[in-house]
Motif scaffolding. Structure first.
Motif, short mmCIF file in Angstrom:
data_model
loop_
_atom_site.label_atom_id
_atom_site.label_comp_id
_atom_site.label_asym_id
_atom_site.label_seq_id
_atom_site.Cartn_x
_atom_site.Cartn_y
_atom_site.Cartn_z
N HIS A 1 53.17 40.40 31.79
CA HIS A 1 54.08 41.52 31.98
C HIS A 1 53.72 42.60 32.62
CE1 HIS A 1 52.06 42.44 28.34
NE2 HIS A 1 52.39 43.62 28.40
N ALA A 2 52.32 42.82 32.61
CA ALA A 2 51.80 43.97 33.18
C ALA A 2 51.83 43.81 34.75
CB ALA A 2 50.23 44.30 32.77
N PHE A 3 51.95 42.62 35.17
CA PHE A 3 51.84 42.38 36.41
C PHE A 3 53.26 42.00 37.19
CE2 PHE A 3 47.85 41.79 35.17
CZ PHE A 3 46.86 42.39 36.11
N GLY A 4 54.09 41.73 36.39
CA GLY A 4 55.72 41.21 36.50
C GLY A 4 55.74 39.86 36.67
N GLY A 5 54.90 39.23 35.88
CA GLY A 5 55.43 37.81 35.70
C GLY A 5 53.78 36.95 35.84
N LEU A 6 54.28 35.50 35.60
CA LEU A 6 53.09 34.58 35.71
C LEU A 6 52.28 34.69 36.98
CD1 LEU A 6 51.49 32.34 34.73
CD2 LEU A 6 53.48 30.79 35.20
N LEU A 7 53.35 34.40 38.06
CA LEU A 7 52.64 34.09 39.54
C LEU A 7 52.09 35.55 40.05
CD1 LEU A 7 55.01 31.89 41.21
CD2 LEU A 7 53.13 31.30 39.74
N PRO A 8 52.58 36.60 39.85
CA PRO A 8 51.80 37.78 40.41
C PRO A 8 50.72 38.06 39.66
CG PRO A 8 54.42 38.35 39.96
CD PRO A 8 53.99 36.83 39.42
N THR A 9 50.57 37.63 38.22
CA THR A 9 49.42 37.68 37.28
C THR A 9 48.41 36.95 38.21
OG1 THR A 9 50.56 38.18 35.60
CG2 THR A 9 48.47 37.66 35.42
N LEU A 10 48.55 35.78 38.63
CA LEU A 10 47.59 34.78 39.14
C LEU A 10 47.17 35.34 40.46
CD1 LEU A 10 49.07 31.45 38.39
CD2 LEU A 10 46.99 32.36 37.46
N ALA A 11 48.07 36.14 41.21
CA ALA A 11 47.69 36.62 42.70
C ALA A 11 46.93 37.73 42.38
CB ALA A 11 49.07 37.06 43.46
N ALA A 12 46.99 38.59 41.20
CA ALA A 12 45.96 39.65 41.02
C ALA A 12 44.78 38.92 40.65
CB ALA A 12 46.56 40.44 39.92
N ALA A 13 44.62 37.85 39.75
CA ALA A 13 43.33 37.35 39.32
C ALA A 13 42.64 36.86 40.45
CB ALA A 13 43.73 36.34 38.21
N ARG A 14 43.49 36.01 41.57
CA ARG A 14 42.68 35.49 42.53
C ARG A 14 42.03 36.50 43.46
NH1 ARG A 14 44.02 30.54 45.20
NH2 ARG A 14 46.09 30.36 44.27
N ARG A 15 42.22 37.88 43.47
CA ARG A 15 41.71 38.51 44.43
C ARG A 15 40.35 39.03 43.73
NH1 ARG A 15 46.98 41.14 44.30
NH2 ARG A 15 46.32 42.65 42.54
N HIS A 16 40.05 38.90 42.56
CA HIS A 16 38.81 39.02 41.78
C HIS A 16 38.06 38.03 41.83
CE1 HIS A 16 40.40 42.95 40.81
NE2 HIS A 16 41.54 42.49 40.35
N LEU A 17 38.54 36.90 42.21
CA LEU A 17 37.71 35.57 41.65
C LEU A 17 36.53 35.38 42.90
CD1 LEU A 17 38.03 33.67 39.58
CD2 LEU A 17 39.50 32.25 40.88
N ALA A 18 35.37 35.04 42.06
CA ALA A 18 34.34 34.44 43.00
C ALA A 18 34.50 33.18 43.38
CB ALA A 18 33.05 34.69 42.33
N PRO A 19 33.79 32.67 44.41
CA PRO A 19 33.76 31.14 44.79
C PRO A 19 33.50 30.39 43.51
CG PRO A 19 32.90 32.38 46.51
CD PRO A 19 33.00 33.35 45.51
N GLY A 20 34.17 29.02 43.23
CA GLY A 20 33.99 28.40 42.21
C GLY A 20 34.33 29.00 40.77
N GLY A 21 35.12 30.06 40.72
CA GLY A 21 35.55 30.67 39.57
C GLY A 21 36.49 30.31 38.83
N ARG A 22 36.98 30.72 37.66
CA ARG A 22 38.05 30.26 36.97
C ARG A 22 38.98 31.38 36.46
NH1 ARG A 22 35.50 25.00 33.45
NH2 ARG A 22 34.45 24.28 35.33
N VAL A 23 40.10 31.12 36.25
CA VAL A 23 41.11 32.16 35.57
C VAL A 23 41.71 31.44 34.38
CG1 VAL A 23 43.43 33.13 35.92
CG2 VAL A 23 41.88 32.90 37.87
#
Length: 248
Positions: free
Chosen positions: A115-137
């Motif tokens: 809810h802090a990001f406006g839903g599931l897909l916006p949250t995943l988009a935010a997580a992707r910006r911080h992710l290292a190669p080979g990383g996980r969410v």
């Protein structure tokens, strides 16, 4: 008493703010930090319970958490000191959506905080910006186990069913490598813990000026759960990897 204070009281007996028991949390973290030396970020960490458990179990992990609650972060720092992991935990008081780091992370968490990001897909988009190669969410999201009432949708949000939730994640460029659907026991234990903790606080502090409000909130939330969404709402936690390695 404001919403943040109510939430803190409600979760006093269930510090993981999601319908997951200790074994489920442990198994999810095993899949999230398979090496044991990862950099971990929790977007919307609250009291940083996920991070504290990760740091305690893995002495080479380093972690950062982001939240808007100063009080939750203060309690997280105190807990980290008691557990002897404070040197490996960095906490940031700001909106999770605004957080930026010069270094990427091997695991990005957001369980029960989409809810802090406006839903599931916006949250995943935010997580992707911080992710290292080979990383996980690791992400936790509600879904409808069966057709909900209009009142349930208005109360909890416009979720879809489990299959379509996973399909949306896959279509967004992610591959699930582990998952957990909360059991009926986990769902019920979570609700009983939250509203029972509130009710107990009100009974233990009858002279407090907010006791009546807290007692009424506990009763109202318990009734909503039992009468509106208990038989229709579920919760899934997913560990994801980008489907196209190297693409952020």
């Amino acid at each position: 008493m404001n919403r943040e204070q109510i939430s803190r009281l409600a979760h006093a007996g269930h510090p993981i703010k999601a319908p997951l028991d200790d074994d489920s949390v442990r198994r999810l973290l095993e899949h999230g930090v398979p090496r044991g030396d990862e950099r971990v970020l929790d977007l919307g960490c609250g009291g940083a319970e996920w991070l504290l458990r990760t740091l305690t179990a893995h002495p080479r992990v380093r972690a950062e958490g982001v939240d808007i609650s100063e009080e939750d972060l203060r309690q997280a720092r105190e807990a980290a000191t008691r557990l002897g992991v404070g040197a490996r935990l960095e906490l940031h008081h700001r909106e999770a959506a605004d957080f930026r780091s010069p270094q990427p992370f091997d695991l990005v968490l957001s369980v029960g905080a989409t809810h802090a990001f406006g839903g599931l897909l916006p949250t995943l988009a935010a997580a992707r910006r911080h992710l290292a190669p080979g990383g996980r969410v690791m992400i936790g999201e509600g879904f409808w186990e069966r057709e909900p009432s209009r009142e349930a949708v208005e109360m909890l949000g416009d979720f879809t069913d489990l299959a379509n939730t996973v399909d949306r994640v896959v279509a967004d460029g992610w591959t699930p490598v582990h998952g957990h659907v909360s059991t009926r026991r986990e769902l019920d234990d979570y609700e009983w813990a939250c509203w029972g903790s509130l009710a107990s606080w009100a009974l233990d502090h009858p002279e407090h000026p907010d006791a009546a409000q807290v007692r009424e909130t506990a009763a109202a939330r318990r009734t909503e759960w039992l009468r509106v969404y208990r038989d229709t709402w579920g919760f899934v936690s997913l560990v994801l990897r980008p489907s196209r390695p190297g693409v952020r």
